[in-house]
Enzyme design. Structure first.
Site, PDB file in Angstrom:
ATOM      1  N   ASP A   4      -4.278  -4.758   6.048  1.00  0.00           N
ATOM      2  CA  ASP A   4      -4.719  -5.523   4.884  1.00  0.00           C
ATOM      3  C   ASP A   4      -3.604  -6.478   4.448  1.00  0.00           C
ATOM      4  OD1 ASP A   4      -6.253  -6.390   2.727  1.00  0.00           O
ATOM      5  OD2 ASP A   4      -5.462  -4.840   1.394  1.00  0.00           O
TER       6      ASP A   4
ATOM      7  N   HIS B  24      -2.649  -0.939  -3.516  1.00  0.00           N
ATOM      8  CA  HIS B  24      -3.749  -0.002  -3.347  1.00  0.00           C
ATOM      9  C   HIS B  24      -3.485   1.228  -4.215  1.00  0.00           C
ATOM     10  CE1 HIS B  24      -4.320  -1.758   0.985  1.00  0.00           C
ATOM     11  NE2 HIS B  24      -4.805  -2.562   0.055  1.00  0.00           N
TER      12      HIS B  24
ATOM     13  N   MET C 164      -0.149   1.194   5.424  1.00  0.00           N
ATOM     14  CA  MET C 164      -0.849   1.471   6.673  1.00  0.00           C
ATOM     15  C   MET C 164      -1.936   0.427   6.905  1.00  0.00           C
ATOM     16  SD  MET C 164      -2.846   4.974   7.720  1.00  0.00           S
ATOM     17  CE  MET C 164      -3.459   5.261   9.384  1.00  0.00           C
TER      18      MET C 164
ATOM     19  N   SER D 248       0.854  -1.190   0.000  1.00  0.00           N
ATOM     20  CA  SER D 248       0.000   0.000   0.000  1.00  0.00           C
ATOM     21  C   SER D 248       0.890   1.242   0.000  1.00  0.00           C
ATOM     22  CB  SER D 248      -0.953  -0.027   1.197  1.00  0.00           C
ATOM     23  OG  SER D 248      -1.871   1.048   1.126  1.00  0.00           O
ATOM     24  N   THR D 249       0.771   2.105   0.996  1.00  0.00           N
ATOM     25  CA  THR D 249       1.517   3.368   1.013  1.00  0.00           C
ATOM     26  C   THR D 249       3.018   3.123   0.888  1.00  0.00           C
ATOM     27  OG1 THR D 249      -0.166   4.248   2.502  1.00  0.00           O
ATOM     28  CG2 THR D 249       1.869   5.520   2.263  1.00  0.00           C
TER      29      THR D 249
END
Length: 346
Positions: free
Chosen positions: A288, A192, A285, A166-167
């Site tokens: 997930d 993401h 973050m 993700s991030t």
């Protein structure tokens, strides 16, 4: 430096009065965020930063006089602050991420309401407040050097690799993939990302890495030398038919708050895959992918988690490690070596 018990101080940089108004009013409603000021272009921002002392900056990518990319190159050596890009559908966003931006959101258009945009941006700002800012070297956006092939080893035809991030993951995933050979076992990737950007991201990876990379389509076959990226706003899962594996891409419900979701992919791997498999969880973050990776490990997968020092946000890999889902932690730069060593034992 932001402290978790204080409000997040945000500066908004955008040449559009309307965009500045939407962003400042929207973010300002959140109890954890304080808008400390705005700037109408990068030069204005550079002049105001010492007085405003923001914890996070949101910045347009296309601005007259100086682009968001050039702004980052000037900003980060002097003020290493987390920057969230606010971008229309623009390939330059990936160059800006490579230059050190933490994350990005897509500017609202006819397909997205301002409320959805602000909700997405708010979550990105909160995530960015605790992120590590990394200035990638220029070499990070050059094409990968050739990597020695794994060779005609039939046992590697029966290995599937799943990776989620993700991030900070756009550049972290690139760091892993560009160190892998063209004949890597089939890979499935969830990152993401806003709608419209996954195809451009897949094309970027395809251009810079040794293996073929493309955005997944429903029914695509998993095979050696191919990495499939989950399309934005779709859940990607693996499907077994005898000894053959394909992917399903369907919108469906969000899983662990996301679509695409790392958990959705990892849970399907644990349920469907009957050959050797590897699970990799990277910067991001939240949690997930953590539960799904644990199920993969219980199903016999070899699992790798990105370590704290190399993560932009040590969230998803931390949770996965803490619940026992991760067998080995490695830096972003070393995950490929760990993976290749494991493949050479099969």
């Amino acid at each position: 430096m932001w402290s978790a018990n204080k409000k997040i101080r945000v500066m908004v940089v955008d040449d559009s009065v309307l965009a500045r108004t939407i962003i400042t009013q929207g973010l300002g409603k959140h109890p954890r965020i304080e808008i400390v000021g705005t700037a109408f272009n990068p030069r204005d921002a550079m002049a105001k930063i010492p007085q405003m002392r923001p914890d996070v900056i949101t910045s347009d990518i296309e601005m007259p006089g100086m682009s968001g990319l050039d702004f980052l190159k000037q900003l980060l050596p002097k003020y290493p602050l987390p920057v969230i890009l606010v971008s229309s559908l623009n390939l330059r966003v990936f160059d800006a991420l490579s230059a050190g931006a933490v994350d990005f959101v897509r500017k609202p258009d006819s397909s997205q309401s301002n409320d959805v945009f602000i909700n997405n941006l708010t979550q990105k700002v909160i995530s960015a407040a605790g992120a590590k800012v990394r200035q990638a070297p220029p070499s990070s956006i050059t094409k990968a050097a050739p990597v020695a092939p794994l060779g005609a080893r039939p046992n590697l035809d029966n290995v599937i690799i799943a990776l989620g991030a993700s991030t900070g993951g756009t550049e972290a995933t690139l760091e892993v993939l560009k160190r892998l050979p063209a004949d890597i076992p089939g890979m499935l990737i969830v990152q993401h990302m806003p709608t419209g950007f996954t195809q451009m991201y897949a094309e970027r990876l395809n251009r810079l890495c040794n293996m073929e990379v493309r955005e997944a389509k429903n029914g695509d076959e998993v095979r050696r030398g191919l990495a499939l990226l989950a399309p934005a706003d779709y859940q990607m899962r693996i499907v077994r038919s005898g000894s053959r594996y394909t992917v399903s891409c369907a919108q469906g419900e969000k899983v662990s708050g996301h679509r695409p979701s790392v958990d959705a992919l990892f849970f399907s791997m644990a349920e469907q895959v009957r050959c050797k498999m590897v699970g990799i969880i990277m910067t991001g973050m939240g949690r997930d992918g953590a539960d799904g990776l644990l199920q993969m490990r219980k199903a016999g997968a070899f699992t790798i988690g990105q370590d704290k020092d190399s993560c932009v946000v040590y969230g998803m890999p931390m949770v996965a490690y803490n619940i026992g889902a991760v067998q080995i932690q490695a830096s972003c730069e070393n995950i490929s070596s760990v993976l290749l060593r494991q493949l050479n034992t099969l």
